[in-house]
Enzyme design. Structure first.
Site, PDB file in Angstrom:
ATOM      1  N   CYS A 177       0.888  -1.179   0.000  1.00  0.00           N
ATOM      2  CA  CYS A 177       0.000   0.000   0.000  1.00  0.00           C
ATOM      3  C   CYS A 177       0.920   1.222   0.000  1.00  0.00           C
ATOM      4  CB  CYS A 177      -0.884   0.011   1.247  1.00  0.00           C
ATOM      5  SG  CYS A 177      -1.866  -1.473   1.445  1.00  0.00           S
ATOM      6  N   ALA A 178       1.397   1.600  -1.167  1.00  0.00           N
ATOM      7  CA  ALA A 178       2.596   2.441  -1.206  1.00  0.00           C
ATOM      8  C   ALA A 178       2.358   3.940  -1.333  1.00  0.00           C
ATOM      9  CB  ALA A 178       3.482   1.978  -2.353  1.00  0.00           C
ATOM     10  N   ALA A 179       1.232   4.356  -1.918  1.00  0.00           N
ATOM     11  CA  ALA A 179       1.064   5.795  -2.194  1.00  0.00           C
ATOM     12  C   ALA A 179       0.779   6.559  -0.900  1.00  0.00           C
ATOM     13  CB  ALA A 179      -0.081   5.985  -3.176  1.00  0.00           C
ATOM     14  N   PRO A 180       1.237   7.802  -0.751  1.00  0.00           N
ATOM     15  CA  PRO A 180       1.932   8.603  -1.757  1.00  0.00           C
ATOM     16  C   PRO A 180       3.410   8.274  -1.921  1.00  0.00           C
ATOM     17  CG  PRO A 180       1.640   9.871   0.255  1.00  0.00           C
ATOM     18  CD  PRO A 180       0.918   8.566   0.480  1.00  0.00           C
ATOM     19  N   GLY A 181       3.984   7.439  -1.084  1.00  0.00           N
ATOM     20  CA  GLY A 181       5.291   6.901  -1.428  1.00  0.00           C
ATOM     21  C   GLY A 181       6.462   7.324  -0.563  1.00  0.00           C
ATOM     22  N   SER A 182       6.219   7.895   0.611  1.00  0.00           N
ATOM     23  CA  SER A 182       7.378   8.318   1.405  1.00  0.00           C
ATOM     24  C   SER A 182       8.196   7.103   1.857  1.00  0.00           C
ATOM     25  CB  SER A 182       6.942   9.153   2.596  1.00  0.00           C
ATOM     26  OG  SER A 182       5.932   8.493   3.293  1.00  0.00           O
ATOM     27  N   ASP A 234      -5.270  -4.634  -6.040  1.00  0.00           N
ATOM     28  CA  ASP A 234      -5.803  -4.750  -4.687  1.00  0.00           C
ATOM     29  C   ASP A 234      -4.803  -5.607  -3.899  1.00  0.00           C
ATOM     30  OD1 ASP A 234      -7.081  -5.423  -2.370  1.00  0.00           O
ATOM     31  OD2 ASP A 234      -8.946  -6.090  -3.330  1.00  0.00           O
ATOM     32  N   ASP A 257       1.803  -1.365   4.925  1.00  0.00           N
ATOM     33  CA  ASP A 257       1.481  -0.112   5.640  1.00  0.00           C
ATOM     34  C   ASP A 257       0.037   0.202   5.244  1.00  0.00           C
ATOM     35  OD1 ASP A 257       2.093   2.260   7.128  1.00  0.00           O
ATOM     36  OD2 ASP A 257       2.313   3.352   5.257  1.00  0.00           O
ATOM     37  N   CYS A 310      -1.141   4.049  10.879  1.00  0.00           N
ATOM     38  CA  CYS A 310      -1.016   5.320  11.601  1.00  0.00           C
ATOM     39  C   CYS A 310      -2.247   5.476  12.498  1.00  0.00           C
ATOM     40  CB  CYS A 310      -0.803   6.505  10.664  1.00  0.00           C
ATOM     41  SG  CYS A 310      -1.850   6.517   9.239  1.00  0.00           S
TER      42      CYS A 310
HETATM   43  C1  LIG Z   1      -1.573   4.732   4.827  1.00  0.00           C
HETATM   44  S1  LIG Z   1      -1.601   4.941   3.130  1.00  0.00           S
HETATM   45  C2  LIG Z   1      -0.010   4.358   2.690  1.00  0.00           C
HETATM   46  C3  LIG Z   1       1.070   5.364   2.902  1.00  0.00           C
HETATM   47  C4  LIG Z   1       2.356   4.965   2.216  1.00  0.00           C
HETATM   48  N1  LIG Z   1       2.832   3.674   2.652  1.00  0.00           N
HETATM   49  C5  LIG Z   1       3.440   6.004   2.423  1.00  0.00           C
HETATM   50  O1  LIG Z   1       4.319   5.804   3.227  1.00  0.00           O
HETATM   51  O2  LIG Z   1       3.423   7.025   1.729  1.00  0.00           O
HETATM   52  C6  LIG Z   1      -2.614   3.623   2.618  1.00  0.00           C
HETATM   53  C7  LIG Z   1      -2.660   3.430   1.101  1.00  0.00           C
HETATM   54  O3  LIG Z   1      -3.315   2.185   0.884  1.00  0.00           O
HETATM   55  C8  LIG Z   1      -4.021   2.265  -0.321  1.00  0.00           C
HETATM   56  N2  LIG Z   1      -4.993   1.163  -0.293  1.00  0.00           N
HETATM   57  C9  LIG Z   1      -6.205   1.114   0.288  1.00  0.00           C
HETATM   58  N3  LIG Z   1      -6.771  -0.096   0.109  1.00  0.00           N
HETATM   59  C10 LIG Z   1      -5.881  -0.824  -0.601  1.00  0.00           C
HETATM   60  C11 LIG Z   1      -5.888  -2.127  -1.125  1.00  0.00           C
HETATM   61  N4  LIG Z   1      -6.916  -2.950  -0.955  1.00  0.00           N
HETATM   62  N5  LIG Z   1      -4.808  -2.528  -1.827  1.00  0.00           N
HETATM   63  C12 LIG Z   1      -3.747  -1.699  -2.025  1.00  0.00           C
HETATM   64  N6  LIG Z   1      -3.698  -0.454  -1.568  1.00  0.00           N
HETATM   65  C13 LIG Z   1      -4.745  -0.024  -0.852  1.00  0.00           C
HETATM   66  C14 LIG Z   1      -4.592   3.650  -0.324  1.00  0.00           C
HETATM   67  O4  LIG Z   1      -4.892   4.062  -1.643  1.00  0.00           O
HETATM   68  C15 LIG Z   1      -3.470   4.454   0.332  1.00  0.00           C
HETATM   69  O5  LIG Z   1      -2.682   5.035  -0.663  1.00  0.00           O
END
Ligand SMILES: C[S@@+](CC[C@H](N)C(=O)[O-])C[C@H]1O[C@@H](n2cnc3c(N)ncnc32)[C@H](O)[C@@H]1O
Length: 680
Positions: A177-182, A234, A257, A310
């Protein structure tokens, strides 16, 4: 009553972190005045955390006060950047003394984090930056270096998971679950730390296509690497990855994450104050388990996974980890994190907690849940483990960072090791499937073949020897019209194999980095211009079109206000003229080569303004004046972007108003939930 200063909620999704690494977006800066005030109170939240026992109750007032204060700004110098020490030195020498001299309480010197010396924290606010010229200069310095990816703004607690995963250059890493990517950037830095061209790779995934674009444009744009690919899947259903021999690829490190209620981010996301209830965590619990299970399946035996949120809510934290361990039947075990990052103050994970519903009704056990609707969210795994289970699980090996301990956000981390192959039974835990929107069809990846005409052209022009893996160059065109592609990208072997073997079943959005662009000009002898990003990978294999120059010439070129510098004015003119026109790489130091464009009479560095500034700084030049000039240009551009964003928004709302009632309601909701970038 305590208030926060915020104007609007730019349509943020639950659990999403806002854009990070963005020094320019000062809207988030503490002390930012003139925005609508948020009431920083939520009785349910206070009661819930008093009951959970996740930190000693006598600390409750401190906990509450910390959450009601604005979050300090934190930033991190990039781990792998060889100029890191010099940049830190420059920041400390140039600014810290003067800030101290200013002697104003609002003007605080950034302090390095006790548990991560390359990262700093400061309560620097927009108001302070405006009224203190020395802070404004420091801010400028940080903005330009962040633009180049030499440092990034990132919440302190968000730096913990990559530190615990500690990937090396050989590792295959999956960031689910990488976005926004920090954290993706941090992981990438770590695999590049001791090797410019690592053998490993990071696959960064996010289910949300718009957020994948953020990942590509805001993260990878700043970090030059051939060792990363971005996918849009997903995470709970992430496909098996195949290698070139038909085997299944398993990862050395996995980061889960996961999406969460974000109730540890109240200090920077004040909209949570108003709407938080225990339901937020309950609603995500099953999805979180499903993602954690998939992460564990993708891990190789001996590999490690971080599960993090978080949120400080045990339902999203320990309850998820407990169910994962239960399901794994001994194939996963928790690693004791209590000795890692010793300077980081944390609480141990807990073995017991309480389950409340939206209205703060307490449930002692699953049998007490009688309402059908509630049965879907309050499931068995929400409840704490039995005493016997707890003894086996060691949930106290996990960590929870509380906001008052070191003036941060709230965060939870578990480090999990795979000790034998997992054999999960199918489970109802697999939350609902993510409804994929129909997007454009993914573009294909076509790798160069032996005797490709374009490669012959590039090879002879740049004198590239056999040490360069030209087979790893690719275009994003179908093979049939590949010869016309304008751009050639480069991936390392790991990413290349991942792409080649999996592109038909995994939605791969981006891989590797741009290395060559085709040009149609008159002066050059090759159709392909080398990008500054590409030099790192090509420089050592190039035997033509590169010239060692003196520091004076380099300074003259970088400092020139005109982009085109007359060759006649440089000492290196004869050597440069011996090259063919087009891309010529010049260097004083082999580690800092600069791409230029050479015409009949002129030479022009083919790099961004920020890159120029950085190189000048590294050569010891005082850049204060140039920084100021760039700042005013940035402001001008920000104003233009703001106007364009508002115009776009207006267009969108007009278009939405015209949407017919036949459109399915759910689709509309998804559109509305999309990430709208806050205009600067
Ligand atoms: C907490 S944020 C991740 C922050 C990221 N790891 C960072 O350090 O920038 C959670 C992310 O999970 C994504 N997300 C939500 N459900 C998901 C799923 N089923 N599969 C993959 N990504 C998912 C969201 O779009 C969101 O970008």
């Amino acid at each position: 009553m305590v208030h926060s200063s915020r104007k609007r909620n730019f349509n943020k999704k639950k659990g999403h972190e806002p854009r990070e690494n963005k020094w320019k977006d000062d809207r988030d800066a503490p002390g930012n005045q003139g925005y609508r005030e948020t009431v920083k109170e939520n009785e349910k939240y206070w009661t819930y955390y008093k009951e959970q026992n996740v930190f000693p109750l006598e600390q409750f007032d401190e906990f509450r006060a910390a959450l009601q204060r604005d979050l300090p700004v934190s930033f991190r110098f990039q781990g792998c950047h060889k100029d890191r020490e010099q940049l830190i030195h420059e920041m400390e020498n140039r600014f810290f003394g003067k800030i101290m001299e200013a002697g104003d309480a609002a003007v605080c010197v950034p302090k390095s984090l006790p548990w991560y010396k390359e990262a700093y924290q400061t309560p620097m606010s927009r108001t302070a930056v405006r009224s203190h010229p020395i802070l404004a200069q420091l801010h400028n310095f940080l903005v330009t270096e962040a633009e180049l990816g030499n440092l990034s703004r990132q919440e302190a607690v968000s730096m913990i998971p990559p530190l615990l995963l500690a990937p090396t250059s050989e590792h295959y890493v999956l960031d689910l679950c990488a976005a926004p990517g920090s954290k993706t950037t941090q992981l990438l830095e770590m695999i590049h730390e001791n090797d410019e061209n690592p053998k490993g790779m990071v696959i960064a995934n996010d289910v949300d296509m718009k957020r994948c674009y953020m990942l590509i444009h805001h993260t990878l744009k700043r970090f030059r690497t051939a060792a990363c690919a971005i996918t849009c899947e997903d995470a709970a259903r992430f496909p098996k990855i195949m290698d070139k021999d038909g085997g299944v690829v398993q990862f050395d490190r996995v980061l889960a994450d996961v999406i969460c209620s974000g109730d540890g981010t109240l200090r920077k996301n004040p909209e949570i104050w108003k709407k938080w209830t225990p339901q937020d965590g309950l609603g995500l619990h099953r999805m979180q388990i499903a993602i954690a299970r998939k992460g564990a399946q993708q891990l190789k035996v001996g590999g490690r996974m971080v599960y993090s949120t978080c949120s400080m809510n045990p339902i999203e934290d320990e309850a998820v980890v407990a169910q994962l361990l239960r399901d794994s039947k001994g194939s996963l075990k928790l690693v004791d994190t209590s000795t890692l990052l010793p300077e980081l103050k944390r609480e141990n994970g807990v073995n017991t907690w309480k389950v409340f519903d939206r209205d703060m009704k307490l449930f002692e056990n699953l049998e007490a849940v009688t309402e059908d609707k509630l049965k879907k969210v309050i499931v068995r795994s929400c409840f704490p483990p039995t005493e016997e289970e707890a003894k086996e699980m060691n949930l106290h090996y996990t960590m929870r960072v509380t906001p008052h301990a070191q003036d941060t956000g709230g965060f939870y981390v578990a480090l999990i090791e795979k000790v034998s192959e997992t054999n999960f039974e199918p489970s109802a835990a697999n939350g609902p499937a993510w409804k994929k929107k129909k997007m454009f069809k993914d573009e294909p990846f076509t790798f160069l073949k032996l005797d490709d005409e374009r490669w012959n052209d590039i090879r002879s022009h740049y004198g590239v020897d056999e040490s360069f893996a030209y087979q790893n160059l690719f275009s994003r065109r179908l093979e049939t019209n590949d010869a016309n592609s304008r751009q050639l990208f480069f991936a390392n072997d790991a990413v290349k194999n991942f792409v080649k073997e999996n592109m038909t079943k995994v939605s791969i959005q981006n891989a590797g980095m741009k290395m060559f662009s085709r040009t149609e000009g008159k002066v050059e002898n090759t159709r392909f211009r080398l990008s500054q990003k590409g030099i790192r990978y090509l420089f050592k294999s190039m035997n033509k079109q590169k010239v060692k120059i003196g520091a004076d010439d380099m300074l003259a070129m970088l400092k020139s206000e005109e982009n085109l510098v007359p060759l006649e004015s440089l000492v290196c003119k004869t050597d440069v003229r011996q090259q063919q026109n087009g891309t010529v790489v010049v260097y004083c130091d082999e580690d800092e080569p600069v791409c230029t464009w050479v015409g009949y009479h002129t030479i022009a560095p083919y790099i961004s303004k920020e890159e120029r500034l950085h190189l000048l700084r590294m050569m010891g030049v005082d850049c204060a004046e140039i920084e100021l000039l760039m700042k005013s240009k940035r402001k001008e551009k920000a104003a233009q972007d703001r106007e364009a964003a508002w115009a776009r928004k207006e267009e969108e709302s007009k278009a939405n108003a015209q949407t017919t009632s036949e459109e399915p309601k759910e689709e509309k909701m998804e559109e509305q939930e999309g990430d709208v970038v806050a205009p600067n």
